[in-house]
Motif scaffolding. Structure first.
Motif, PDB file in Angstrom:
ATOM      1  N   ASN A  76     -28.953  31.097  -8.893  1.00 29.88           N
ATOM      2  CA  ASN A  76     -28.300  31.589 -10.114  1.00 29.88           C
ATOM      3  C   ASN A  76     -28.342  33.116 -10.179  1.00 29.88           C
ATOM      4  OD1 ASN A  76     -27.561  29.069 -11.072  1.00 29.88           O
ATOM      5  ND2 ASN A  76     -29.357  28.825 -12.373  1.00 29.88           N
ATOM      6  N   ILE A  80     -24.957  35.482 -10.217  1.00 29.32           N
ATOM      7  CA  ILE A  80     -24.573  36.255 -11.406  1.00 29.32           C
ATOM      8  C   ILE A  80     -24.714  37.760 -11.157  1.00 29.32           C
ATOM      9  CG2 ILE A  80     -25.127  36.661 -13.848  1.00 29.32           C
ATOM     10  CD1 ILE A  80     -26.140  33.616 -13.761  1.00 29.32           C
ATOM     11  N   THR A  96     -20.851  33.549 -20.618  1.00 31.43           N
ATOM     12  CA  THR A  96     -21.706  32.400 -20.335  1.00 31.43           C
ATOM     13  C   THR A  96     -21.824  31.556 -21.609  1.00 31.43           C
ATOM     14  OG1 THR A  96     -23.771  31.696 -19.296  1.00 31.43           O
ATOM     15  CG2 THR A  96     -23.929  33.544 -20.841  1.00 31.43           C
ATOM     16  N   GLU A 100     -27.473  27.730 -21.639  1.00 35.02           N
ATOM     17  CA  GLU A 100     -27.818  27.797 -20.215  1.00 35.02           C
ATOM     18  C   GLU A 100     -29.335  27.763 -20.013  1.00 35.02           C
ATOM     19  OE1 GLU A 100     -25.375  27.934 -17.697  1.00 35.02           O
ATOM     20  OE2 GLU A 100     -24.010  27.604 -19.379  1.00 35.02           O
ATOM     21  N   VAL A 104     -30.385  31.645 -15.986  1.00 32.72           N
ATOM     22  CA  VAL A 104     -29.050  32.208 -16.219  1.00 32.72           C
ATOM     23  C   VAL A 104     -29.115  33.160 -17.419  1.00 32.72           C
ATOM     24  CG1 VAL A 104     -26.716  31.612 -17.014  1.00 32.72           C
ATOM     25  CG2 VAL A 104     -27.788  30.304 -15.160  1.00 32.72           C
ATOM     26  N   PHE A 108     -28.408  37.290 -17.519  1.00 30.12           N
ATOM     27  CA  PHE A 108     -27.396  37.962 -18.350  1.00 30.12           C
ATOM     28  C   PHE A 108     -28.044  38.999 -19.283  1.00 30.12           C
ATOM     29  CE2 PHE A 108     -24.569  34.480 -17.054  1.00 30.12           C
ATOM     30  CZ  PHE A 108     -23.435  35.218 -16.744  1.00 30.12           C
ATOM     31  N   TYR A 120     -21.148  35.013 -25.405  1.00 30.41           N
ATOM     32  CA  TYR A 120     -21.852  33.728 -25.327  1.00 30.41           C
ATOM     33  C   TYR A 120     -21.031  32.654 -26.030  1.00 30.41           C
ATOM     34  CZ  TYR A 120     -25.766  36.517 -23.695  1.00 30.41           C
ATOM     35  OH  TYR A 120     -26.552  37.362 -22.957  1.00 30.41           O
ATOM     36  N   SER A 146     -19.818  31.967 -16.274  1.00 27.71           N
ATOM     37  CA  SER A 146     -20.877  31.121 -15.719  1.00 27.71           C
ATOM     38  C   SER A 146     -21.229  30.040 -16.736  1.00 27.71           C
ATOM     39  CB  SER A 146     -22.108  31.979 -15.399  1.00 27.71           C
ATOM     40  OG  SER A 146     -23.152  31.149 -14.932  1.00 27.71           O
ATOM     41  N   ILE A 147     -20.915  28.800 -16.391  1.00 27.67           N
ATOM     42  CA  ILE A 147     -21.171  27.660 -17.288  1.00 27.67           C
ATOM     43  C   ILE A 147     -21.884  26.566 -16.496  1.00 27.67           C
ATOM     44  CG2 ILE A 147     -20.102  25.874 -18.773  1.00 27.67           C
ATOM     45  CD1 ILE A 147     -19.535  28.627 -19.933  1.00 27.67           C
TER      46      ILE A 147
END
Ligand SMILES: Cc1ncc(COP(=O)(O)O)c(C=O)c1O
Length: 387
Positions: A76, A80, A96, A100, A104, A108, A120, A146-147
């Motif tokens: 991860n 990222i 994102t 998460e 993650v 972020f 978010y 990013s999910i």
């Protein structure tokens, strides 16, 4: 001693026996450094190649699109931070979701401190992301979305195909990363059919060893390495390869994927029986999220309002039943679950939330035993609370 009933398979799983014996072989006989030019090195390199082929086949990707890492957290981080660093000239905006995993969310948070702008995406009461908000948030300067695929606390499955469609609909160049650590070996999918550019997986969630994972990087996607060294893994992740771990990972994937539809069906049945048994027998117990076919086959999150989850966890432990109060990775900080809070669950229910997670190693008898024990324990604890 009561029989051990392990229902914490989202935290980690027991390795297959074949995984352990393959790893022992790599530690005792095939212990060479894959970078060495002699036979010992070549033998180790061959074993890594075999594992890469097995995992690439399971994901239907090319072998040069798969990079081994020290686990899901590192995969991860590389995805990222690597995308943000390599693409910052194109844009400064990242997206994102609020539910998460910390590997993650904390990455972020770091990038925000570095000057990136992060949006978010919120979730509904079932823990599913708001696609309408996603549509609004995608901008010209968005470089990464990013999910996660399956949430590790409640098992909600995110609509990844729709996320891809939304990125394309907005004519965005954003790269799509998916944390598939809780879905690999639990749901049948390939990165291609989901439209994913980067995908993280981890061995210890599917009866492989801890401390090894991998990142799928679609050909053509630009990533800046975050670890510098001897250029192993095509320079994506320097450092002498964890050969026993990688070999164990390959073996775990081989065994899981040889029987995946049956494994999934078994987990679904165990989870279903557990849910029905608990909800029928315990007044007020309720399921957080959708614990039906809309959710992952292995995760069941249930609140027992009026009881502190930690107390219930230890009472179950004394009967040999191992569960979790939420994400194991963050349970050293006793803060309320961010996932349940974001789903709008009230604080009393969050306090009493237990995560049960099954694997194909569990039996019907395990579930039956848990369903018998739980009401007795809950009744005792409730009496104690009232006093
Ligand atoms: C959704 C999710 N992402 C990331 C991780 C981290 O993976 P690892 O333990 O391999 O570092 C986990 C592990 O709990 C997880 O459940």
């Amino acid at each position: 001693m009561p029989k051990e009933i392990y229902l914490d398979n989202s935290a980690t799983t027991k390795p297959y026996e074949e995984v352990v014996s393959e790893m022992v072989k790599m530690l005792t006989k095939n212990y060479g450094n894959p970078s060495s030019l002699h036979k010992k090195g070549i033998d180790a390199e061959r074993e890594i190649k075999k594992s890469r082929e097995t995992i690439a086949k399971a994901l239907n990707i090319k072998t040069n699109e798969l990079f081994f890492t020290s686990g899901g957290t590192e995969a991860n981080n590389i995805a990222i931070r690597g995308v943000a660093l390599a693409n910052k000239r194109r844009g400064n905006h990242l997206i994102t979701s609020v539910i998460e995993h910390p590997s993650v969310l904390n990455t972020f948070a770091y990038l925000e401190k570095e000057g990136f702008n992060v949006s978010y995406i919120k979730v509904d009461k079932n823990g599913i992301i708001d696609l309408e908000q996603l549509k609004q948030e995608i901008r010209e300067d968005t470089i990464l979305v990013s999910i996660m695929h399956v949430n590790n606390e409640v098992g909600s499955i995110q609509p990844i195909k729709e996320v891809r469609q939304m990125i394309d609909f907005r004519k965005s160049q954003a790269i799509l990363h998916v944390d598939a650590i809780q879905s690999f070996g639990k749901i049948i999918f390939t990165p291609k059919e989901l439209g994913v550019d980067l995908l993280s997986i981890s061995a210890h969630k599917l009866h492989g060893p801890k401390g090894v994972g991998a990142l799928f990087v679609r050909k053509g996607i630009l990533i800046e390495p975050i670890i510098y060294g001897g250029s192993q893994e095509l320079n994506m992740r320097s450092g002498t390869e964890n050969v026993p771990g990688i070999v164990g990972f390959g073996k775990a994937v081989e065994l899981t994927f040889a029987d995946l539809p049956n494994i999934i069906a078994k987990m679904n049945k165990l989870k279903d029986n557990l849910r029905k048994g608990i909800v029928e027998k315990i007044e007020n117990a309720f399921v957080n999220g959708q614990a039906d076919s809309q959710s992952a086959p292995h995760i069941l999150n249930i609140s027992f309002p009026g009881i502190r989850a930690e107390v219930l966890l230890h009472a179950l432990e004394s009967e040999g039943i191992f569960v979790s109060t939420g994400a194991a990775c963050s349970s050293n900080k006793p803060s309320p679950s961010h996932v349940l809070s974001e789903m709008g669950i009230d604080s009393k229910c969050i306090e009493g939330a237990i995560r049960f997670s099954v694997s194909s190693f569990n039996s019907e008898e395990d579930i039956e035993h848990c369903i018998q024990q739980l009401p007795v324990i809950v009744k005792q604890l409730k009496k104690y609370v009232r006093r």
